[in-house]
Design an enzyme around this catalytic site. Structure first.
Site, short mmCIF file in Angstrom:
data_model
loop_
_atom_site.label_atom_id
_atom_site.label_comp_id
_atom_site.label_asym_id
_atom_site.label_seq_id
_atom_site.Cartn_x
_atom_site.Cartn_y
_atom_site.Cartn_z
N ASP A 80 0.87 -1.04 -0.04
CA ASP A 80 0.04 0.18 -0.11
C ASP A 80 0.77 1.04 -0.05
O ASP A 80 2.11 1.03 0.15
CB ASP A 80 -0.91 -0.08 1.24
N SER A 81 0.38 2.28 -0.08
CA SER A 81 0.96 3.55 -0.18
C SER A 81 1.61 4.00 1.34
O SER A 81 2.40 4.71 1.70
CB SER A 81 0.44 5.02 -0.36
N CYS A 91 -4.54 -1.77 -1.94
CA CYS A 91 -4.63 -0.32 -2.18
C CYS A 91 -5.40 0.06 -3.39
O CYS A 91 -5.01 -0.69 -4.40
CB CYS A 91 -3.44 0.35 -2.24
N GLU A 121 -2.74 9.03 8.20
CA GLU A 121 -1.25 8.81 8.29
C GLU A 121 -0.49 9.54 9.39
O GLU A 121 0.62 9.39 9.81
CB GLU A 121 -0.63 9.23 7.03
N CYS A 163 -11.06 2.68 -0.09
CA CYS A 163 -9.47 3.21 0.28
C CYS A 163 -9.29 2.37 1.48
O CYS A 163 -9.97 2.11 2.49
CB CYS A 163 -9.35 4.55 0.63
N HIS A 194 -7.34 2.77 3.65
CA HIS A 194 -7.16 3.65 5.01
C HIS A 194 -8.44 3.90 5.80
O HIS A 194 -8.36 4.12 6.87
CB HIS A 194 -6.38 4.99 4.67
#
Ligand code: DGL
Length: 266
Positions: free
Chosen positions: A11-12, A74, A150, A182, A184
């Site tokens: 993932d990012s 992701c 994040e 997403c 997240h």
């Protein structure tokens, strides 16, 4: 034959850990090798070409490290590059979009579904294609969410105000099911549920993706032996490992043990 090689998940940043959590819950014998591209997140506002380049670099690293399966945890990577990732390497590749859509189609009662995601994910229309004519789909990009997560912020007033703005059109459209498009966003599910109201089902693709991982391991004969002892998970990030470790420990919970996050060049 038992296969000890790890499952590669990427993932990012920390969002893909929501998928790791679900895989570990369902498949406790499997080892995970995780990469979060924390030096280059967020991916969502970036051009698809750039996301694609980063994703191919990380996939190549994971394959060099000998993973038996790649989980693209992701949505932004999936819409930008999943076909190229699958083509470049001889290992099975699993994404999160179809599992999320499947779960949402099962959950909806009125056939009106919402999906929230990054700008990249929403702009490519991937969810419309996946849902097809099976339901009415309303979409909303939520660009601010990933940076809050994040930073470890899942409850602030600023975040709640952003959520109210992003979600208003979906509420007005009468969606009864909301896909968290997403990885997240499951970390914001308390806030999202409050904003949408108790009657709306929130769908995270994590659990459904873990079921696809399980089915693929069985089908391809790639499962690890259940008696082989506890698996060793590895967590890698491209940015500051201390920061990543603090967030990852909070989001994964204590059962995963000490994470020993290390920085990696991909
Ligand atoms: N977690 C990612 C996703 O599912 C993207 C987050 C980002 O914008 O970097 O889309």
């Amino acid at each position: 034959m038992a296969d000890d090689r790890p499952i590669g998940v990427f993932d990012s940043g920390v969002g893909g850990l929501t998928v790791v959590r679900a895989i570990v819950d369902l498949l406790p014998s499997e080892a995970i090798l995780y990469v979060g591209d924390s030096a280059r997140f967020p991916y969502g506002p970036k051009p698809v070409e750039e996301i694609r380049r980063y994703a191919l670099e990380i996939a190549a690293y994971l394959v060099r490290r000998g993973v038996k399966l790649l989980v693209v945890a992701c949505n932004s990577i999936e819409v930008s590059a999943i076909g190229d990732i699958a083509q470049a390497h001889g290992v099975p590749v699993i994404g999160v979009i179809n599992p999320g859509v499947r779960a949402a189609l099962r959950a909806t009662r009125n056939g009106v579904i919402g999906v929230i995601g990054t700008q990249a994910t929403i702009a490519t229309g991937a969810y419309q294609r996946a849902v097809g004519s099976e339901a009415e789909l309303h979409t909303a990009a939520c660009p601010a969410f990933v940076e809050h997560v994040e930073r470890g912020d899942t409850t602030s007033e600023e975040l709640r105000r952003a959520a109210a703005t992003y979600l208003a059109p979906l509420k007005a459209a009468g969606v009864d099911t909301l896909i968290l498009g997403c990885t997240h966003y499951p970390l914001l599910s308390g806030l999202l549920q409050l904003e949408m109201g108790p009657g709306v089902v929130l769908v995270s693709s994590a659990e459904e993706t873990a079921k696809d991982v399980y089915a693929t391991l069985l089908r391809e004969g790639l499962a690890r032996d259940e008696d082989a002892g506890p698996p060793v998970h590895e967590f890698r990030c491209t940015g500051d490992p201390g920061r990543f470790q603090a967030l990852a420990s909070r989001f994964l919970g204590p059962e995963i043990g000490d994470l020993h996050v290390r920085r990696v060049e991909v």
